[in-house]
Design an enzyme around this catalytic site. Structure first.
Site, short mmCIF file in Angstrom:
data_model
loop_
_atom_site.label_atom_id
_atom_site.label_comp_id
_atom_site.label_asym_id
_atom_site.label_seq_id
_atom_site.Cartn_x
_atom_site.Cartn_y
_atom_site.Cartn_z
N ASP A 189 -31.61 -6.34 24.42
CA ASP A 189 -32.71 -5.52 23.90
C ASP A 189 -32.80 -5.77 22.39
O ASP A 189 -31.80 -5.64 21.68
CB ASP A 189 -32.43 -4.04 24.17
CG ASP A 189 -32.42 -3.73 25.66
OD1 ASP A 189 -33.29 -4.25 26.38
OD2 ASP A 189 -31.52 -2.99 26.12
N ASP A 204 -35.20 -14.30 22.41
CA ASP A 204 -36.54 -14.83 22.15
C ASP A 204 -37.23 -14.03 21.06
O ASP A 204 -38.39 -14.29 20.76
CB ASP A 204 -37.39 -14.72 23.43
CG ASP A 204 -37.55 -13.26 23.85
OD1 ASP A 204 -36.51 -12.59 24.02
OD2 ASP A 204 -38.68 -12.78 23.99
N ASP A 245 -21.73 1.74 30.09
CA ASP A 245 -21.98 1.01 28.85
C ASP A 245 -20.93 -0.10 28.66
O ASP A 245 -19.72 0.17 28.68
CB ASP A 245 -21.88 2.03 27.70
CG ASP A 245 -22.34 1.48 26.38
OD1 ASP A 245 -22.15 0.28 26.13
OD2 ASP A 245 -22.89 2.27 25.59
N LYS A 262 -36.96 -2.74 15.01
CA LYS A 262 -37.08 -1.95 13.77
C LYS A 262 -35.74 -1.94 13.05
O LYS A 262 -34.70 -1.69 13.67
CB LYS A 262 -37.49 -0.51 14.08
CG LYS A 262 -38.91 -0.43 14.62
CD LYS A 262 -39.32 1.01 14.82
CE LYS A 262 -40.74 1.03 15.37
NZ LYS A 262 -40.99 2.08 16.33
N THR A 311 -32.97 -16.75 33.24
CA THR A 311 -33.03 -15.30 33.51
C THR A 311 -34.49 -14.87 33.55
O THR A 311 -35.39 -15.60 33.12
CB THR A 311 -32.31 -14.47 32.42
OG1 THR A 311 -33.16 -14.39 31.27
CG2 THR A 311 -30.96 -15.04 32.05
N ARG A 312 -34.69 -13.65 34.02
CA ARG A 312 -36.05 -13.11 34.16
C ARG A 312 -36.71 -12.95 32.79
O ARG A 312 -37.88 -13.25 32.62
CB ARG A 312 -35.95 -11.77 34.88
CG ARG A 312 -37.23 -11.28 35.44
CD ARG A 312 -37.03 -9.97 36.16
NE ARG A 312 -36.30 -10.12 37.42
CZ ARG A 312 -36.02 -9.10 38.24
NH1 ARG A 312 -36.40 -7.88 37.93
NH2 ARG A 312 -35.37 -9.31 39.35
N TYR A 313 -35.94 -12.45 31.82
CA TYR A 313 -36.52 -12.24 30.49
C TYR A 313 -36.88 -13.56 29.83
O TYR A 313 -37.87 -13.65 29.11
CB TYR A 313 -35.56 -11.44 29.60
CG TYR A 313 -35.87 -9.97 29.67
CD1 TYR A 313 -35.46 -9.24 30.78
CD2 TYR A 313 -36.61 -9.34 28.69
CE1 TYR A 313 -35.77 -7.90 30.90
CE2 TYR A 313 -36.93 -7.99 28.80
CZ TYR A 313 -36.51 -7.28 29.89
OH TYR A 313 -36.83 -5.95 30.01
C1 LIG Z 1 -33.86 -7.24 27.72
S1 LIG Z 1 -32.87 -6.97 29.13
C2 LIG Z 1 -32.32 -8.62 29.55
C3 LIG Z 1 -31.81 -8.73 30.97
C4 LIG Z 1 -31.28 -10.11 31.39
N1 LIG Z 1 -30.10 -10.48 30.62
C5 LIG Z 1 -32.32 -11.17 31.29
O1 LIG Z 1 -32.20 -12.05 30.42
O2 LIG Z 1 -33.26 -11.15 32.11
C6 LIG Z 1 -31.41 -6.25 28.45
C7 LIG Z 1 -30.57 -5.49 29.48
O3 LIG Z 1 -29.34 -5.08 28.88
C8 LIG Z 1 -28.99 -3.81 29.43
N2 LIG Z 1 -28.09 -3.16 28.46
C9 LIG Z 1 -28.41 -2.78 27.20
N3 LIG Z 1 -27.36 -2.23 26.58
C10 LIG Z 1 -26.33 -2.28 27.48
C11 LIG Z 1 -24.98 -1.85 27.43
N4 LIG Z 1 -24.48 -1.29 26.33
N5 LIG Z 1 -24.21 -2.03 28.52
C12 LIG Z 1 -24.73 -2.62 29.64
N6 LIG Z 1 -26.00 -3.05 29.74
C13 LIG Z 1 -26.80 -2.88 28.67
C14 LIG Z 1 -30.32 -3.09 29.61
O4 LIG Z 1 -30.23 -2.08 30.59
C15 LIG Z 1 -31.24 -4.24 30.02
O5 LIG Z 1 -31.34 -4.35 31.42
#
Ligand SMILES: C[S@@+](CC[C@H](N)C(=O)[O-])C[C@H]1O[C@@H](n2cnc3c(N)ncnc32)[C@H](O)[C@@H]1O
Length: 234
Positions: A143, A179, A121, A147, A213-215
Site C-alpha cells: 500500500d 508502481d 499484521d 501522503k 501479481t494482481r496489482y
Molecule cells: C496493494 S496490495 C498488494 C497485494 C499483492 N501483493 C499484489 O501485488 O497484488 C497490499 C496488500 O498488503 C496487505 N497488507 C498491508 N499491510 C499489511 C500488514 N501489516 N500485514 C499483512 N498484510 C498487509 C493489504 O491488506 C493488501 O492486501
C-alpha cells in the site's frame, strides 16, 4: 534473540481495510474451516521451521499477498521451501484459500503442508521471529500511502528495515516491487540511507523468477511503470 510476542496485545494499528464485501457462504467456510488448517501457529514463531509439515531447509516470507497469486506460484515452483504468506484482508485470504481447496472441500481436502498463512499484521510476526531465521522476504506492491503525513504507515520504513535485516540471514534477498512514484522515491531514500542491505538500481522489467501479481497487472494496464528491487542482507 527472540522477542516474546503477544499477538492480541500488539500496539500496531492497521490502516488498510480488513473486511470488504459481505462474505459469501463459500468464503465463510474457507475462513472457518480451511484457514485454521493452514494458519502459521503462534507457537512456532520462536522456531519457525516447526510451523511446517516437515522442517524446511529454507523459509520464505511474503508480506501482503493480496489475492495470493505470487505466494501460490512461488510455492508451486519451490515446494520444499517453507513459505509464510501474510495477509490481513479477508477477501485476499479467501482468494488464496479458494485456489487451494475445491468447493465443499473446505474442511476436508488436503492442504499444502509447506505453505502457511499468517493472517495478523505481518509486523507482529517480524518482531517475534528469531534473528537470521528467514531466507527470502517479498514485499510486492505494498500500500503506497502517498501522503507524506502517512509515511509512517509505509512498510518500507527505517524501523521495519532494521527488523527485516534482523530476521534475514546474511546473503538473504529482500524483493520489493512498487508502481507508485512516491513510494518508489521513498524506497530509494530509505534504502539509500541504511547499510544493512546491499542496494542496486531497480529493474524496470519484472525479473526472471518473480511471479506476476494482481496489482502489477492493474498498474501495467493503467500505464504505470513498476520498479523491482533486490536488496541483499550484508
Ligand atoms: C496493494 S496490495 C498488494 C497485494 C499483492 N501483493 C499484489 O501485488 O497484488 C497490499 C496488500 O498488503 C496487505 N497488507 C498491508 N499491510 C499489511 C500488514 N501489516 N500485514 C499483512 N498484510 C498487509 C493489504 O491488506 C493488501 O492486501
Amino acid at each position: 534473540m527472540t522477542a516474546s510476542v503477544d499477538v492480541k496485545a500488539s500496539p500496531d494499528r492497521l490502516y488498510g481495510r480488513q473486511r470488504g464485501h459481505p462474505l459469501r457462504p463459500r468464503q465463510q467456510r474457507l475462513l472457518d474451516q480451511t484457514l485454521p488448517r493452514m494458519r502459521f501457529p503462534e507457537s512456532a514463531i520462536a522456531d519457525p521451521a516447526a510451523g511446517f509439515g516437515h522442517r524446511p531447509a529454507q523459509i520464505w516470507l511474503e508480506v501482503g499477498f493480496g489475492g495470493g497469486e505470487h505466494s501460490l506460484a512461488q510455492h508451486a515452483a519451490h515446494p520444499d521451501v517453507g513459505y509464510i504468506a501474510c495477509e490481513v484482508f479477508e477477501n485476499g485470504l479467501c482468494s488464496l484459500l479458494s485456489r487451494v481447496v475445491p468447493d465443499d472441500g473446505e474442511a476436508t481436502a488436503p492442504v499444502p503442508d509447506m505453505l502457511r498463512i499468517w493472517d495478523e499484521d505481518a509486523r507482529i510476526l517480524l518482531r517475534g521471529l528469531p534473528d537470521a531465521s528467514i531466507d527470502r522476504l517479498f514485499l510486492m506492491f505494498p500500500d503506497p500511502w502517498p501522503k507524506s503525513r502517512h509515511a509512517k504507515r509505509r512498510f518500507v520504513h527505517p524501523e521495519t528495515v532494521k527488523q527485516a535485516a534482523r530476521i534475514l540471514r546474511p546473503g538473504a534477498v529482500w524483493r520489493v516491487a512498487s508502481d507508485d512514484p512516491t513510494y518508489q522515491a521513498w524506497v530509494e531514500e530509505v534504502m539509500g540511507a541504511q547499510d544493512l542491505f546491499e542496494t542496486a538500481p531497480p529493474a524496470t522489467l519484472r525479473p526472471e523468477g518473480w511471479p506476476p501479481t494482481r496489482y502489477e497487472a492493474k498498474a501495467l494496464k493503467a500505464g504505470r511503470q513498476p520498479l523491482y528491487w533486490t536488496f541483499v542482507r550484508r
